[in-house]
Design an enzyme around this catalytic site. Structure first.
Site, mmCIF file in Angstrom:
data_model
loop_
_atom_site.group_PDB
_atom_site.id
_atom_site.type_symbol
_atom_site.label_atom_id
_atom_site.label_comp_id
_atom_site.label_asym_id
_atom_site.label_seq_id
_atom_site.Cartn_x
_atom_site.Cartn_y
_atom_site.Cartn_z
ATOM 1 N N ASP A 459 0.837 -1.206 0.000
ATOM 2 C CA ASP A 459 0.000 0.000 0.000
ATOM 3 C C ASP A 459 0.871 1.255 0.000
ATOM 4 O OD1 ASP A 459 -2.313 1.516 0.131
ATOM 5 O OD2 ASP A 459 -3.126 0.444 1.871
ATOM 6 N N ASP A 527 -11.009 1.757 -2.933
ATOM 7 C CA ASP A 527 -11.531 1.468 -1.591
ATOM 8 C C ASP A 527 -13.057 1.493 -1.585
ATOM 9 O OD1 ASP A 527 -9.204 0.990 -0.254
ATOM 10 O OD2 ASP A 527 -8.933 3.038 0.451
#
Ligand code: GLA
Length: 706
Positions: A459, A527
């Site tokens: 990430d 997301d």
């Protein structure tokens, strides 16, 4: 096989793939023109292009402006210059001349190399054009070299675009691009290209949520199934700039390069600057065919493991957020395994003092309260269930409240006398510094050596600010060095741990580009896991990138982010159009939901080779009440159709959906019902769809040739 032919009499180079050609012409003044980009031409045909009326020379501008493939700043040219420098005495104009050229072949690929050098100053410019077998994509790079003796003053490189793609005269110019933001990535728009310069860019140090480093142009009439499309992409994960220029005479170009404006790269004597690749593709058959050609190229030339099927994964983020512990992860893993999941990924919150997002980033050892015996008990449990184990990391970052930052406060991007801007309570490690890159490599390498980890979710949750300290003399190379060092770390980790697979994530889809796709196996698309929003995100994503790499999870209803309620089947069918994952809180799912989910996972596995390795046809866009996407085996022997109906307005009857890419003479059997269909009828009239009652109805239909 691709072909590159040089016609010396007319100073032409003709670069041809299976169906397209790009023709370069060096004019008598030594300027390199993009003479043709379009359908394939043989050398004789290409030479006749020079007989067409030459562009007229209007006042205050040379005729070549906007038509140059090697667009170096200088002279009476006022358009976008792909190469811009400043020499030590302040001179900015370049006068390049061709000093050599060669055509190199290797393993079915062929490459043209053109060498230019400035007439006076110590700078050479090499441009490269690579064609690979079976693809019309041209891959281009530029290499600048300071050719002066040691002690000569540096050359400031102000812009070094990887390629300037010159379009032919068309009846109009329409730009396709994606824009976005966090949780709303890959939003496709098509708008007329404005006169002047349209700049798509990222100044964030990452390719970004806001735009992606690619663009397509057509004449304004292309549809999903018809028309010529010109596309270009940049294989780069840092800041970038794509300049689309339309001059008054409809001279149009797309120039793609790393770095935003203004940044300066100081080139010392003997030093080189090689740009990342820009890929360009001319295709016919509409936006659908253009996407399929990009998918084919990315699968065959870019992805490290295109022939592997991506596993069905479970990710714990939306289930447990930061509230992670051995027991709740084991319980989730038990339920995931029973559902048919193949890879269990533990997300954020397992390390250091990371019990919330304000502490611990940088301290990559298991949290002793949560995992007193390390990760092995969980990993063993997951492996014992027959699943692979994946772990979330965000190695390029640190929280000020971490042992790493306390030990090395100078390791983060910062500028003297400036505030250190925090985003999500974190700062960016300065990977441009070799010792930081070494630490990062050693840390992740150690994690992989000490634990039986099969998969990393890598990430990167914030952009650069206060990007410094910069190098001597104001050199901004930090921006590019960061990305190059990141690539080097990933390459080394992959080489040393060849079985580990990596998911590229940056707050969802904040760093999706061909640079990272060459070094990772899939991406976390967004997301936003709302299945209806996802249809839009996935539609934009599919314009360039293949479904194989598009991570898509089934999460809870109502969706935690949008609060929209949707049926379980709809959530699955939306996510099945990519690399399927599950991300819901399985501890809250009912027995019936778990059982239905297991059936849907099994159904996905039967169509997975079609979705991940077949050809994608976008049958109807997500703006329509009924939208659909179809995946077809290359040889037409099987197909998977995913259809979605938002609501049933005006009491509409059962839809019939026209399919594509099938064999007209063949008959196809529906897997679920056994019903037979004629290929010709599916193509001419369509597939009758049986959709459930109610809003957010969906179906998966799997057809196989009998
Ligand atoms: C980012 C990712 C999410 C999740 C969180 C964890 O937002 O996109 O999927 O991993 O970080 O903090």
């Amino acid at each position: 096989m691709p072909q590159i032919v040089h016609v010396p009499d007319q100073q032409l180079w003709i670069l041809s793939g299976p169906a397209a050609s790009y023709v370069l012409h060096l004019d008598p003044e030594g300027l390199l023109h993009g003479l043709h980009w379009g359908p394939r031409l043989d050398p004789e045909q290409a030479a006749s292009l020079l007989d067409l009326p030459a562009p007229i020379h209007r006042g205050h501008q040379v005729a070549a402006d906007g038509r140059l493939d090697l667009a170096a700043a200088g002279g009476a040219r006022f358009g976008h210059a792909g190469i811009q420098v400043r020499f030590a005495d302040g001179t900015r104009d370049l006068e390049l001349e061709l000093t050599g050229h060669r055509i190199e072949s290797a393993a079915g690929s062929v490459e043209l190399v053109l060498d230019f050098a400035d007439r006076h100053y110590p700078l050479s410019v090499e441009t490269r054009y690579l064609l690979r077998p079976g693809s019309d994509v041209i891959e281009r790079r530029v290499r600048l070299r300071h050719t002066g003796a040691a002690g000569t003053e540096p050359v400031s490189v102000l812009r070094a675009d990887s390629a300037t793609w010159v379009l032919p005269p068309l009846d109009g110019y329409r730009l396709s691009q994606v824009h976005g933001q966090w949780a709303a990535e890959s939003q496709l728009t098509r708008t007329e290209l404005a006169y002047g310069e349209t700049v798509l860019t990222s100044r964030r140090g990452v390719s970004g949520h806001q735009s992606q480093p690619w663009a397509m142009l057509d004449d304004g009439t292309a549809t999903e199934t018809e028309g010529a499309v010109y596309g270009c992409a940049l294989a780069w994960s840092g800041s970038w700039q794509l300049t689309l220029q339309r001059l008054a005479g409809d001279e149009v170009l797309m120039s793609a390069g790393a770095q935003h404006t203004p940044t300066v790269h100081l080139l010392a004597p003997g030093e080189e600057l090689e740009t990342p690749a820009s890929l360009g593709l001319y295709s016919e058959g509409g936006f659908g065919a253009a996407s399929r050609a990009w998918h084919r190229h990315i699968r065959s030339q870019v992805l490290p493991h295109p022939d592997e099927l991506r596993p069905v994964l479970y990710n714990s983020w939306e289930a447990t957020f930061f509230d992670i512990g051995l027991e709740n992860q084991k319980a989730l893993a038990d339920r995931a395994a029973a559902m048919g999941v193949e890879l269990f990924v533990m997300d954020d919150g397992w390390f250091g003092s990371r019990t919330h997002d304000a502490a611990g980033l940088g301290d990559w050892t298991p949290n002793p309260d949560r995992f007193p015996d390390g990760l092995a008990p969980l990993i063993d449990h997951v492996h014992g269930l027959g699943m692979e184990f994946g772990l979330w990391v965000e190695p390029e970052m640190t929280n000020p409240d971490s042992d790493l930052y306390r030990a090395h406060p100078d390791w983060v991007l910062h500028q003297p006398h400036r505030h250190r801007t925090e985003m999500r309570n974190q700062l960016v490690l300065n990977l441009a510094r070799p010792e930081v890159a070494d630490w990062l490599h050693a840390t992740i390498d150690g994690l992989l050596r000490d634990n039986a980890i099969d998969f990393l979710k890598w990430d990167m949750n914030r952009p650069f600010t206060e990007a410094g300290p910069v190098g001597e003399g104001g050199d901004d190379r930090l921006w590019a060095d960061y990305t190059r060092n990141l690539y080097a770390v990933l390459d080394r980790l992959r080489a040393d741990h060849p079985a580990v697979r990596i998911e590229d994530c940056a707050s969802g889809g904040g760093r999706i580009d061909l640079g990272l796709l060459a070094r990772t196996d899939q991406v976390w698309t967004s997301d936003n896991t709302d299945p209806a929003d996802r249809l839009h995100i996935q539609y934009g994503f599919s314009q360039l990138y293949p479904a194989q790499v598009m991570g898509a999870w089934v999460t809870d209803s109502p969706n935690p982010f949008t609060r929209r309620s949707t049926p379980l089947d709809f959530r699955f069918h939306s996510a099945m159009a990519g690399a399927l994952g599950i991300g819901g809180d399985l501890s809250e799912w009912t027995k019936e939901e778990l059982a239905r989910a297991a059936e849907l996972v099994a159904a996905y596995k039967t169509v997975r080779p079609l979705v991940q390795q077949g050809l994608q046809y976008r049958l109807r866009g997500p703006e329509q009440e009924l939208s659909a996407v179809q995946f077809v085996a290359e040889d037409g022997t099987g197909t998977a159709v995913l259809a979605y109906r938002r609501s049933r307005s005006m009491g509409e009857g059962a839809p019939v959906l026209r399919l594509r890419g099938l064999r007209p003479e063949a008959r196809y059997r529906e897997a679920a019902s056994g019903r037979l269909h004629h290929g010709a009828v599916l193509l001419a009239r369509g597939l009758p769809l049986e959709l459930p009652e109610g809003d957010w109805a969906s179906a998966l239909v799997h057809l196989t040739v009998v």
